[in-house]
Design a protein around this motif. Structure first.
Motif, PDB file in Angstrom:
ATOM      1  N   THR A 111      48.674  53.779  38.571  1.00 11.80           N
ATOM      2  CA  THR A 111      48.368  53.668  40.002  1.00 11.80           C
ATOM      3  C   THR A 111      47.283  52.640  40.312  1.00 11.80           C
ATOM      4  N   GLN A 112      46.531  52.234  39.298  1.00 16.50           N
ATOM      5  CA  GLN A 112      45.442  51.283  39.517  1.00 16.50           C
ATOM      6  C   GLN A 112      45.824  49.847  39.176  1.00 16.50           C
ATOM      7  N   THR A 113      47.080  49.632  38.799  1.00 19.70           N
ATOM      8  CA  THR A 113      47.527  48.302  38.381  1.00 19.70           C
ATOM      9  C   THR A 113      48.448  47.721  39.445  1.00 19.70           C
ATOM     10  N   THR A 114      48.087  46.562  39.969  1.00 22.34           N
ATOM     11  CA  THR A 114      48.874  45.924  41.017  1.00 22.34           C
ATOM     12  C   THR A 114      49.861  44.915  40.416  1.00 22.34           C
ATOM     13  N   THR A 115      50.778  44.461  41.229  1.00 25.81           N
ATOM     14  CA  THR A 115      51.712  43.420  40.812  1.00 25.81           C
ATOM     15  C   THR A 115      50.940  42.156  40.441  1.00 25.81           C
ATOM     16  N   ARG A 116      49.912  41.861  41.183  1.00 34.53           N
ATOM     17  CA  ARG A 116      49.077  40.691  40.885  1.00 34.53           C
ATOM     18  C   ARG A 116      48.427  40.843  39.503  1.00 34.53           C
ATOM     19  N   ASP A 117      47.927  42.053  39.195  1.00 38.68           N
ATOM     20  CA  ASP A 117      47.339  42.317  37.875  1.00 38.68           C
ATOM     21  C   ASP A 117      48.368  42.083  36.776  1.00 38.68           C
ATOM     22  N   LEU A 118      49.576  42.563  37.003  1.00 38.09           N
ATOM     23  CA  LEU A 118      50.641  42.401  36.007  1.00 38.09           C
ATOM     24  C   LEU A 118      50.995  40.930  35.821  1.00 38.09           C
ATOM     25  N   SER A 119      51.075  40.203  36.914  1.00 35.73           N
ATOM     26  CA  SER A 119      51.378  38.770  36.827  1.00 35.73           C
ATOM     27  C   SER A 119      50.305  38.041  36.028  1.00 35.73           C
ATOM     28  N   LYS A 120      49.064  38.421  36.237  1.00 38.16           N
ATOM     29  CA  LYS A 120      47.959  37.836  35.489  1.00 38.16           C
ATOM     30  C   LYS A 120      48.100  38.158  33.995  1.00 38.16           C
ATOM     31  N   ALA A 121      48.435  39.400  33.695  1.00 35.13           N
ATOM     32  CA  ALA A 121      48.612  39.812  32.301  1.00 35.13           C
ATOM     33  C   ALA A 121      49.770  39.068  31.644  1.00 35.13           C
ATOM     34  N   MET A 122      50.780  38.745  32.467  1.00 28.91           N
ATOM     35  CA  MET A 122      51.944  38.019  31.956  1.00 28.91           C
ATOM     36  C   MET A 122      51.666  36.534  31.825  1.00 28.91           C
ATOM     37  N   LYS A 123      50.523  36.112  32.360  1.00 32.31           N
ATOM     38  CA  LYS A 123      50.174  34.693  32.387  1.00 32.31           C
ATOM     39  C   LYS A 123      51.208  33.902  33.191  1.00 32.31           C
ATOM     40  N   LEU A 124      51.596  34.516  34.307  1.00 29.45           N
ATOM     41  CA  LEU A 124      52.563  33.905  35.218  1.00 29.45           C
ATOM     42  C   LEU A 124      51.977  33.903  36.618  1.00 29.45           C
ATOM     43  N   LYS A 125      52.486  33.054  37.433  1.00 26.53           N
ATOM     44  CA  LYS A 125      52.098  33.068  38.830  1.00 26.53           C
ATOM     45  C   LYS A 125      52.665  34.337  39.460  1.00 26.53           C
ATOM     46  N   SER A 126      52.034  34.753  40.556  1.00 26.96           N
ATOM     47  CA  SER A 126      52.514  35.940  41.253  1.00 26.96           C
ATOM     48  C   SER A 126      53.997  35.759  41.580  1.00 26.96           C
ATOM     49  N   GLY A 127      54.779  36.704  41.218  1.00 26.08           N
ATOM     50  CA  GLY A 127      56.216  36.609  41.438  1.00 26.08           C
ATOM     51  C   GLY A 127      56.966  36.052  40.243  1.00 26.08           C
ATOM     52  N   GLY A 128      56.237  35.528  39.248  1.00 25.23           N
ATOM     53  CA  GLY A 128      56.871  34.970  38.061  1.00 25.23           C
ATOM     54  C   GLY A 128      57.597  36.003  37.220  1.00 25.23           C
ATOM     55  N   MET A 129      57.213  37.266  37.413  1.00 24.09           N
ATOM     56  CA  MET A 129      57.874  38.328  36.648  1.00 24.09           C
ATOM     57  C   MET A 129      59.351  38.437  36.997  1.00 24.09           C
ATOM     58  N   TYR A 130      59.711  37.988  38.189  1.00 24.09           N
ATOM     59  CA  TYR A 130      61.093  38.142  38.637  1.00 24.09           C
ATOM     60  C   TYR A 130      62.055  37.223  37.885  1.00 24.09           C
ATOM     61  N   TYR A 131      61.515  36.295  37.119  1.00 23.69           N
ATOM     62  CA  TYR A 131      62.357  35.493  36.239  1.00 23.69           C
ATOM     63  C   TYR A 131      62.851  36.351  35.074  1.00 23.69           C
ATOM     64  N   TYR A 132      62.009  37.296  34.652  1.00 18.42           N
ATOM     65  CA  TYR A 132      62.314  38.127  33.484  1.00 18.42           C
ATOM     66  C   TYR A 132      62.775  39.537  33.852  1.00 18.42           C
ATOM     67  N   PHE A 133      62.344  40.027  35.011  1.00 17.19           N
ATOM     68  CA  PHE A 133      62.659  41.385  35.443  1.00 17.19           C
ATOM     69  C   PHE A 133      63.126  41.358  36.892  1.00 17.19           C
ATOM     70  N   ASP A 134      64.073  42.207  37.214  1.00 18.06           N
ATOM     71  CA  ASP A 134      64.592  42.260  38.580  1.00 18.06           C
ATOM     72  C   ASP A 134      63.573  42.824  39.561  1.00 18.06           C
ATOM     73  N   SER A 135      62.661  43.656  39.042  1.00 21.60           N
ATOM     74  CA  SER A 135      61.683  44.288  39.924  1.00 21.60           C
ATOM     75  C   SER A 135      60.472  44.733  39.112  1.00 21.60           C
ATOM     76  N   LYS A 136      59.417  45.084  39.813  1.00 22.41           N
ATOM     77  CA  LYS A 136      58.235  45.642  39.162  1.00 22.41           C
ATOM     78  C   LYS A 136      58.621  46.959  38.488  1.00 22.41           C
ATOM     79  N   ASP A 137      59.477  47.738  39.129  1.00 16.55           N
ATOM     80  CA  ASP A 137      59.916  49.016  38.551  1.00 16.55           C
ATOM     81  C   ASP A 137      60.589  48.808  37.196  1.00 16.55           C
TER      82      ASP A 137
END
Length: 182
Positions: A24-50
């Motif tokens: 609950t304390q981890t945001t999409t922005r935090d995850l993008s940072k951890a992935m070393k991707l720009k915000s929204g870059g996760m959608y290249y690898y995953f369909d959603s944050k879920d």
């Protein structure tokens, strides 16, 4: 780097963050940072944050299994030592298990976690088979005890109370000792 390797790296980095900070304390922005991707870059690898969260939860339970149950098989000839090491190692894996439980109990992920939990259940059956083979005993005889051990150690990681699980672990230890003595 191949897409599969990059996806695995992303899951590992995000899992570390999720275990540290909590679901609950981890945001999409935090995850993008951890992935070393720009915000929204996760959608290249995953369909959603879920989808990413579910992938991290599955990796979490695999880490728990690899840290606890795989080594336990090697220590099976010494059940008392095996149970002591299971409890010690469980404490180290507790944050990872708690993250897994937080995803399992969050209604947002209920449907997505069903296939993960089915795979976990199948692996637990495989562990029972492996323990039976290592003990040279019938799978039907040992399966309830392997499941009891897994459940007790899982509860220990979640609740952190040894007295809550020690009766189950002692029963498993006694059963393993009896089989080994025969």
């Amino acid at each position: 780097m191949e897409a599969i390797d990059r996806k695995k790296e992303i899951i590992n980095n995000c899992l570390e963050l999720l275990v540290e900070r909590g679901l609950t304390q981890t945001t999409t922005r935090d995850l993008s940072k951890a992935m070393k991707l720009k915000s929204g870059g996760m959608y290249y690898y995953f369909d959603s944050k879920d989808e990413l969260i579910i992938a991290c939860a599955e990796e979490a339970v695999i880490r728990v299994e690899n840290s606890l149950f795989v080594p336990a098989l090697k220590e099976l000839p010494q059940p008392k030592q095996m149970m002591e090491h299971l409890q010690t190692n469980a404490l180290a894996m507790a944050p990872t298990m708690k993250f897994f439980v937080s995803v399992c109990t969050d209604k947002r992920y209920a449907e997505g976690m069903k296939p993960v939990l089915e795979r976990v259940g199948k692996r637990y059956t495989q562990y029972a088979n492996r323990f039976a083979k290592a003990l040279h005993t019938d799978t039907k005889e040992i399966t309830p005890f392997v499941f009891m051990m897994i459940t007790a150690i899982s509860n220990y990681m979640v609740f952190g109370e040894a007295s809550f699980v020690s009766p189950q672990l002692r029963a498993v230890q006694i059963k393993f000792e009896r089989i080994l003595a025969d």
